[in-house]
Design a protein around this motif. Structure first.
Motif, PDB file in Angstrom:
ATOM      1  N   PHE A   1     -14.404  17.321  61.650  1.00 31.62           N
ATOM      2  CA  PHE A   1     -13.400  18.392  61.645  1.00 31.62           C
ATOM      3  C   PHE A   1     -12.009  18.135  62.207  1.00 31.62           C
ATOM      4  N   ASP A   2     -11.123  18.536  61.419  1.00 36.82           N
ATOM      5  CA  ASP A   2      -9.727  18.149  62.327  1.00 36.82           C
ATOM      6  C   ASP A   2      -9.658  18.655  63.682  1.00 36.82           C
ATOM      7  N   ALA A   3      -9.073  17.524  64.480  1.00 33.76           N
ATOM      8  CA  ALA A   3      -8.986  17.882  65.937  1.00 33.76           C
ATOM      9  C   ALA A   3      -8.165  19.137  66.190  1.00 33.76           C
TER      10      ALA A   3
ATOM     11  N   GLU B   1     -19.664  22.636  49.369  1.00 33.49           N
ATOM     12  CA  GLU B   1     -18.497  22.962  48.912  1.00 33.49           C
ATOM     13  C   GLU B   1     -17.263  23.021  49.953  1.00 33.49           C
ATOM     14  N   VAL B   2     -16.343  22.036  50.112  1.00 39.07           N
ATOM     15  CA  VAL B   2     -15.256  22.243  51.057  1.00 39.07           C
ATOM     16  C   VAL B   2     -13.947  22.689  50.531  1.00 39.07           C
ATOM     17  N   LEU B   3     -13.755  23.966  51.012  1.00 40.76           N
ATOM     18  CA  LEU B   3     -12.744  24.585  50.355  1.00 40.76           C
ATOM     19  C   LEU B   3     -11.278  24.475  51.090  1.00 40.76           C
ATOM     20  N   SER B   4     -11.686  24.083  52.481  1.00 42.28           N
ATOM     21  CA  SER B   4     -10.673  23.708  53.341  1.00 42.28           C
ATOM     22  C   SER B   4     -10.688  22.419  53.970  1.00 42.28           C
ATOM     23  N   LYS B   5      -9.902  21.458  53.051  1.00 42.36           N
ATOM     24  CA  LYS B   5      -9.926  19.967  53.149  1.00 42.36           C
ATOM     25  C   LYS B   5      -9.345  19.693  54.417  1.00 42.36           C
TER      26      LYS B   5
END
Length: 364
Positions: A353-355, A220-224
């Motif tokens: 993951f966002d850089a 579950e990805v809660l922080s897209k």
């Protein structure tokens, strides 16, 4: 960043010299700041020969030393030896006078002719740790009897070496953060300027199969925003141990310390493809569920280095089904969920993951 020439050659045929290859890499924006040679065995057993102990008697002036005569083919040497296991008839590794050996820190030292307790010693009969063939110093290395007296010891062992390019990678070259990325860039330059085919052969994944889907792990990805994509796979029936020699050598060549077969495999993929992986011991993933989220500011988290860290509210975390942090995404693994000697089953993470998120957390 360290790049192995032999690793590049797994994907790309390179006929240019080492010096020319370094120049081409620099020309395409991958500045080579240094070139070094990595040896599987420090010194590559140069100068060492196979000897036969012709005689072994007690040293006349020392109870714990032996006075030996050793045949090395071209001559017979008198050598004083302190090993308790030296005996007549053995095949042994001999370092004649002038041979350069290396200690465990890599510092070289030279074998000189000298006198030990009044008796001339014309070399050294070596233990395995003194020549890079093992860690034992309990006695001399006894060689198989079919090793030819007088032959070079390097003829019987893998003394392969590799060329390592030290590349000063700039932040705008994320495409070249792996061996495959560098190979593709190098192939383009070779094709345009050096009549190369430009053919790059990436590693095959044909042997990869999914045996079953019985071990489900919910994600579950809660922080897209912090994690646009997250995926993984369960790998079962593992036995944690040492990696094969070829893998340990390849990682060591680029300055990565081998740890165990699972961790080494993730590091190998990182340096091959540029894709970070993280392995969780599935037995320590509560509820067999992964939640990608942030936790409250000040939440304690114990990382693999056994340091307790207080989380920031914008630190992206990989949590289990009980909302316990197992990893700071892309930065630190947690102490309780990592691979250990008793691990039998893992959940292997591969994520984007966002850089900005990763960099922000890494600098706190």
């Amino acid at each position: 960043m360290k790049i192995s020439l032999s690793w590049l050659q797994d994907y790309l045929t390179i006929t240019e010299s080492i010096e020319k290859t370094a120049d081409i890499l620099t020309e395409i924006g991958l500045e080579v700041e240094g070139v070094e040679t990595f040896e599987k065995i420090n010194g590559s057993l140069q100068g060492l020969v196979v000897g036969e102990v012709l005689s072994c008697v007690k040293h006349p002036n020392a109870d714990r030393l032996s006075l030996t005569t050793v045949d090395i083919g071209r001559s017979k040497l008198q050598i004083v030896c302190g090993a308790p296991n030296v005996a007549t008839g053995q095949r042994v590794a001999v370092a004649p006078v002038g041979t350069i050996l290396f200690d465990k820190e890599g510092k070289e030292w030279k074998i000189n002719k000298g006198k030990i307790r009044g008796e001339v010693s014309e070399g050294m009969i070596c233990a395995e740790d003194e020549i890079g063939l093992g860690d034992s110093h309990e006695g001399i290395l006894i060689l198989p009897t079919d090793f030819t007296v007088g032959s070079e010891l390097k003829d019987y062992y893998d003394t392969s070496s590799d060329t390592i390019f030290e590349i000063g990678l700039t932040p705008n070259r994320s495409d070249a953060t792996s061996h495959l990325g560098v190979a593709r860039d190098l192939a383009a330059a070779l094709k345009i300027n050096y009549q190369h085919s430009g053919q790059v052969e990436p590693p095959s994944v044909d042997a990869w199969t999914i045996d079953n889907r019985s071990r489900q792990v919910a994600v579950e990805v809660l922080s897209k925003e912090g994690c646009p994509r997250y995926c993984g796979v369960v790998i079962s029936g593992l036995q944690i141990g040492d990696s094969p020699d070829w893998l340990k050598q390849r990682l060591s060549a680029i300055g990565v310390r081998p740890i165990n077969n699972v961790v080494d495999a993730t590091n190998y993929v990182l340096h091959e493809l540029g894709q970070p992986l993280h392995a969780f011991d599935l037995d320590h993933v509560a509820g067999h569920k992964i939640k990608v989220q942030t936790l409250a500011a000040g939440t304690p988290f114990v990382s693999l280095d056994e340091q307790e860290r207080k989380l920031h509210s914008q630190d992206l975390m990989i949590c289990d089904g009980a909302d316990k942090g197992m990893c700071i995404a892309g930065i630190f693994g947690g102490l309780g969920s990592g691979v250990s000697s008793g691990t039998k089953e893992i959940f292997l993470e591969s994520a984007h993951f966002d850089a900005k998120w990763t960099r922000r957390s890494s600098e706190r």
